[in-house]
Write an enzyme that holds these catalytic residues in place. Structure first.
Site, PDB file in Angstrom:
ATOM      1  N   CYS A   1       0.813  -1.227   0.000  1.00 10.67           N
ATOM      2  CA  CYS A   1       0.000   0.000   0.000  1.00 10.67           C
ATOM      3  C   CYS A   1       0.842   1.271   0.000  1.00 10.67           C
ATOM      4  CB  CYS A   1      -0.950  -0.002   1.199  1.00 10.67           C
ATOM      5  SG  CYS A   1      -1.949  -1.482   1.278  1.00 10.67           S
TER       6      CYS A   1
ATOM      7  N   HIS B   1      -3.143   6.996   2.823  1.00  9.20           N
ATOM      8  CA  HIS B   1      -3.608   5.705   2.311  1.00  9.20           C
ATOM      9  C   HIS B   1      -4.966   5.430   2.941  1.00  9.20           C
ATOM     10  CE1 HIS B   1      -4.053   1.618   1.312  1.00  9.20           C
ATOM     11  NE2 HIS B   1      -3.716   1.139   2.491  1.00  9.20           N
TER      12      HIS B   1
ATOM     13  N   ASN C   1     -10.279  -0.095   0.596  1.00 10.57           N
ATOM     14  CA  ASN C   1      -8.825  -0.004   0.559  1.00 10.57           C
ATOM     15  C   ASN C   1      -8.346  -0.582  -0.769  1.00 10.57           C
ATOM     16  OD1 ASN C   1      -6.077  -0.475   0.793  1.00 10.57           O
ATOM     17  ND2 ASN C   1      -6.164  -1.237   2.893  1.00 10.57           N
TER      18      ASN C   1
HETATM   19  N1  COA Z   1     -17.964  -8.611  11.022  1.00 10.70           N
HETATM   20  C1  COA Z   1     -18.358  -8.885  12.277  1.00 10.70           C
HETATM   21  N2  COA Z   1     -17.493  -9.216  13.256  1.00 10.70           N
HETATM   22  C2  COA Z   1     -16.190  -9.290  12.940  1.00 10.70           C
HETATM   23  C3  COA Z   1     -15.722  -9.024  11.634  1.00 10.70           C
HETATM   24  C4  COA Z   1     -16.660  -8.672  10.673  1.00 10.70           C
HETATM   25  N3  COA Z   1     -16.318  -8.389   9.390  1.00 10.70           N
HETATM   26  N4  COA Z   1     -14.367  -9.152  11.627  1.00 10.70           N
HETATM   27  C5  COA Z   1     -14.011  -9.502  12.862  1.00 10.70           C
HETATM   28  N5  COA Z   1     -15.109  -9.596  13.669  1.00 10.70           N
HETATM   29  C6  COA Z   1     -15.183  -9.934  15.070  1.00 10.70           C
HETATM   30  C7  COA Z   1     -13.999 -10.756  15.529  1.00 10.70           C
HETATM   31  O1  COA Z   1     -14.229 -12.134  15.276  1.00 10.70           O
HETATM   32  C8  COA Z   1     -13.967 -10.423  16.992  1.00 10.70           C
HETATM   33  O2  COA Z   1     -14.954 -11.184  17.644  1.00 10.70           O
HETATM   34  P1  COA Z   1     -14.685 -11.752  19.143  1.00 10.70           P
HETATM   35  O3  COA Z   1     -14.465 -10.523  19.990  1.00 10.70           O
HETATM   36  O4  COA Z   1     -15.927 -12.492  19.434  1.00 10.70           O
HETATM   37  O5  COA Z   1     -13.466 -12.602  19.005  1.00 10.70           O
HETATM   38  C9  COA Z   1     -14.410  -8.979  17.052  1.00 10.70           C
HETATM   39  O6  COA Z   1     -15.101  -8.725  15.827  1.00 10.70           O
HETATM   40  C10 COA Z   1     -13.250  -7.998  17.194  1.00 10.70           C
HETATM   41  O7  COA Z   1     -12.257  -8.374  16.246  1.00 10.70           O
HETATM   42  P2  COA Z   1     -10.977  -7.479  15.985  1.00 10.70           P
HETATM   43  O8  COA Z   1     -10.164  -8.109  14.899  1.00 10.70           O
HETATM   44  O9  COA Z   1     -10.327  -7.195  17.282  1.00 10.70           O
HETATM   45  O10 COA Z   1     -11.690  -6.154  15.453  1.00 10.70           O
HETATM   46  P3  COA Z   1     -11.079  -4.731  15.250  1.00 10.70           P
HETATM   47  O11 COA Z   1     -11.836  -3.732  15.996  1.00 10.70           O
HETATM   48  O12 COA Z   1      -9.576  -4.747  15.386  1.00 10.70           O
HETATM   49  O13 COA Z   1     -11.401  -4.466  13.707  1.00 10.70           O
HETATM   50  C11 COA Z   1     -10.257  -4.503  11.624  1.00 10.70           C
HETATM   51  C12 COA Z   1     -10.858  -5.344  12.720  1.00 10.70           C
HETATM   52  C13 COA Z   1      -9.672  -5.428  10.544  1.00 10.70           C
HETATM   53  C14 COA Z   1     -11.364  -3.655  10.981  1.00 10.70           C
HETATM   54  C15 COA Z   1      -9.182  -3.562  12.219  1.00 10.70           C
HETATM   55  O14 COA Z   1      -8.312  -4.309  13.015  1.00 10.70           O
HETATM   56  C16 COA Z   1      -8.387  -2.844  11.181  1.00 10.70           C
HETATM   57  O15 COA Z   1      -8.919  -2.077  10.410  1.00 10.70           O
HETATM   58  N6  COA Z   1      -7.048  -3.042  11.169  1.00 10.70           N
HETATM   59  C17 COA Z   1      -6.204  -2.429  10.209  1.00 10.70           C
HETATM   60  C18 COA Z   1      -6.327  -3.153   8.903  1.00 10.70           C
HETATM   61  C19 COA Z   1      -5.716  -2.423   7.765  1.00 10.70           C
HETATM   62  O16 COA Z   1      -5.785  -1.232   7.712  1.00 10.70           O
HETATM   63  N7  COA Z   1      -5.150  -3.175   6.839  1.00 10.70           N
HETATM   64  C20 COA Z   1      -4.583  -2.667   5.654  1.00 10.70           C
HETATM   65  C21 COA Z   1      -3.336  -1.958   5.947  1.00 10.70           C
HETATM   66  S1  COA Z   1      -2.639  -1.429   4.446  1.00 10.70           S
END
Ligand code: COA
Length: 389
Positions: free
Chosen positions: A113, A258, A288
């Site tokens: 990215c 980004h 993204n």
């Molecule tokens: N829908 C519903 N629930 C979801 C889900 C979805 N699409 N994805 C994950 N969950 C659940 C998980 O299973 C977890 O459940 P649990 O608490 O029962 O175990 C809960 O939601 C929290 O998961 P978590 O991964 O901690 O969520 P988060 O708040 O960190 O959000 C992202 C997840 C991916 C949105 C976030 O971590 C993020 O945006 N990270 C950066 C990613 C990024 O920018 N990547 C590209 C970089 S170039």
């Protein structure tokens, strides 16, 4: 000193819109969760006939029209992508052929990215040395082809598209004034994509992949850790590049980050003290798009009237590698040296059709030439070593 100015820009988003509700009909998620955690409502998905190269071509063609220069005046094409159709020919070589940019060198750059900002720096340096006058820098991705559509942690985040800028060397101060590039390979496992994604070695298949430690040929991500990494490096990058450009933070008019997650940018805004109103976001409808996200957002920012002549804008990228980078750009769009001609856009499109036909003709003439010329080693026995003493 040669300054590299952005004199043209263009973007292309595929027509098909995929909403959160549509994803929720396939995996266990819902619009509310996706929107509140990421800021994304929908993303675009390429159709079967589209590839990173065709998206990149569309963006580059628009950028060349805006720059009002002919493809033959382009010296260099760099495509930042993680989703090329081929390892080689590079996506940039395909774009070179589609544009008929007969005088351009072309290569792809892989920095996930952060790729567009890395590529912008490479082209700026080439212009600074005087070896290149006009360069096209493109970010293009078909992320939809490298997602596990059953993995709700990743499939909700990404989209397809391309954005491009035309850079031109000039003695007028302005343009890309400073840039930074960083990497930390020890974090490579946090966000990864195996290289077998496009053609997953059909002859070897799943068995080969499982024996070699992976059955996965899609993006793998540890979301929380990537979130933390981004929230740390983005403010650092903005401060570093502003210092290199001799700007105070309050002299920055716009930041085009980004486009990964609105919450990441909200946390950056708080940390660094630049208000959210100065960050341009379009993740809501584009998702993204990896290396394509910054140039797409830039084009939309210009269309929305968010950039005025002489504005100071910062591009800041972060992603797999881990990599992160930033560029400080004084937005000084130089007046075109040439006036656009009557029916310019239509003429250009016709030329691109000719360019493709010409490439096909060249392929045929090469094949015919090869048949007529016969084997390059007529004495096959030499190859067998029979004539060796
Ligand atoms: N829908 C519903 N629930 C979801 C889900 C979805 N699409 N994805 C994950 N969950 C659940 C998980 O299973 C977890 O459940 P649990 O608490 O029962 O175990 C809960 O939601 C929290 O998961 P978590 O991964 O901690 O969520 P988060 O708040 O960190 O959000 C992202 C997840 C991916 C949105 C976030 O971590 C993020 O945006 N990270 C950066 C990613 C990024 O920018 N990547 C590209 C970089 S170039």
């Amino acid at each position: 000193m040669k300054y590299a100015h952005i004199i043209g820009w263009g973007h292309y988003l595929p027509k098909q819109i995929l909403t959160n509700d549509e994803i929720a009909s396939e995996v266990d998620t819902n619009h509310e969760w996706i929107f509140t955690r990421t800021g994304i409502s929908s993303r675009r998905i390429a159709d079967k006939s589209e590839t990173a190269a065709t998206l990149a071509f569309e963006a580059a063609a628009r950028a060349l029209t805006r720059a009002n220069i002919h493809p033959s005046e382009v010296d260099l094409i760099i495509v930042a992508t993680s989703t090329p159709e081929y390892i080689f020919p590079s996506t940039a070589s395909q774009v070179q052929s589609y544009l008929g940019a007969e005088n351009a060198g072309a290569f792809d750059l892989s920095a996930a990215c952060s790729g567009f900002v890395y590529a912008l720096d490479m082209a700026t340096q080439a212009i600074g040395t005087g070896s290149v006058r006009n360069a096209i820098v493109i970010g293009a991705e078909v992320m939809s082809r490298v997602l596990d559509w059953k993995d709700r942690g990743t499939c909700i985040l990404f989209g397809d598209g391309a954005g491009a800028v035309v850079l031109q060397g000039s003695s007028i101060p302005g343009g890309v004034l400073a840039s930074t590039m960083h990497a930390d390979g020890s974090g490579g496992n946090l966000l990864s994509l195996p290289a077998v994604y496009h053609n997953p070695i059909p002859a070897l298949g799943e068995e080969f992949l499982s024996q070699n430690g992976t059955t996965k040929n899609t993006i793998d991500m540890q979301g929380r850790q990537v979130f933390r990494f981004a929230s740390r490096v983005v403010p650092e990058s903005i401060m570093e590049v502003a210092e290199k450009a001799n700007w105070n933070l309050d002299e920055i008019d716009l930041v085009v980050p980004h486009q990964a997650n609105v919450r990441i940018i909200e946390s950056v805004s708080k940390k660094i003290g630049i208000p959210m109103s100065k960050f341009f976001m379009n993740v809501n409808h584009a998702g993204n798009t990896s290396a394509a996200s910054i140039p797409i957002a830039l084009c939309e920012a210009v269309d929305a009237g968010r950039l005025r002549p002489n504005d100071n804008v910062v591009f800041v990228g972060f992603g797999g590698g881990l990599t992160w980078s930033a560029a400080a750009v004084n937005w000084l769009v130089l007046p075109s040296e040439k006036q656009p001609r009557f029916l310019d856009h239509e003429w250009r499109r016709m030329r691109y059709v000719f360019a493709r036909q010409r490439a096909k003709l060249r392929q045929w003439s090469r094949q015919i030439g090869a048949r007529l010329a016969g084997s390059p080693t007529p004495d096959a026995s030499l190859k067998d070593g029979k004539n060796k003493k």
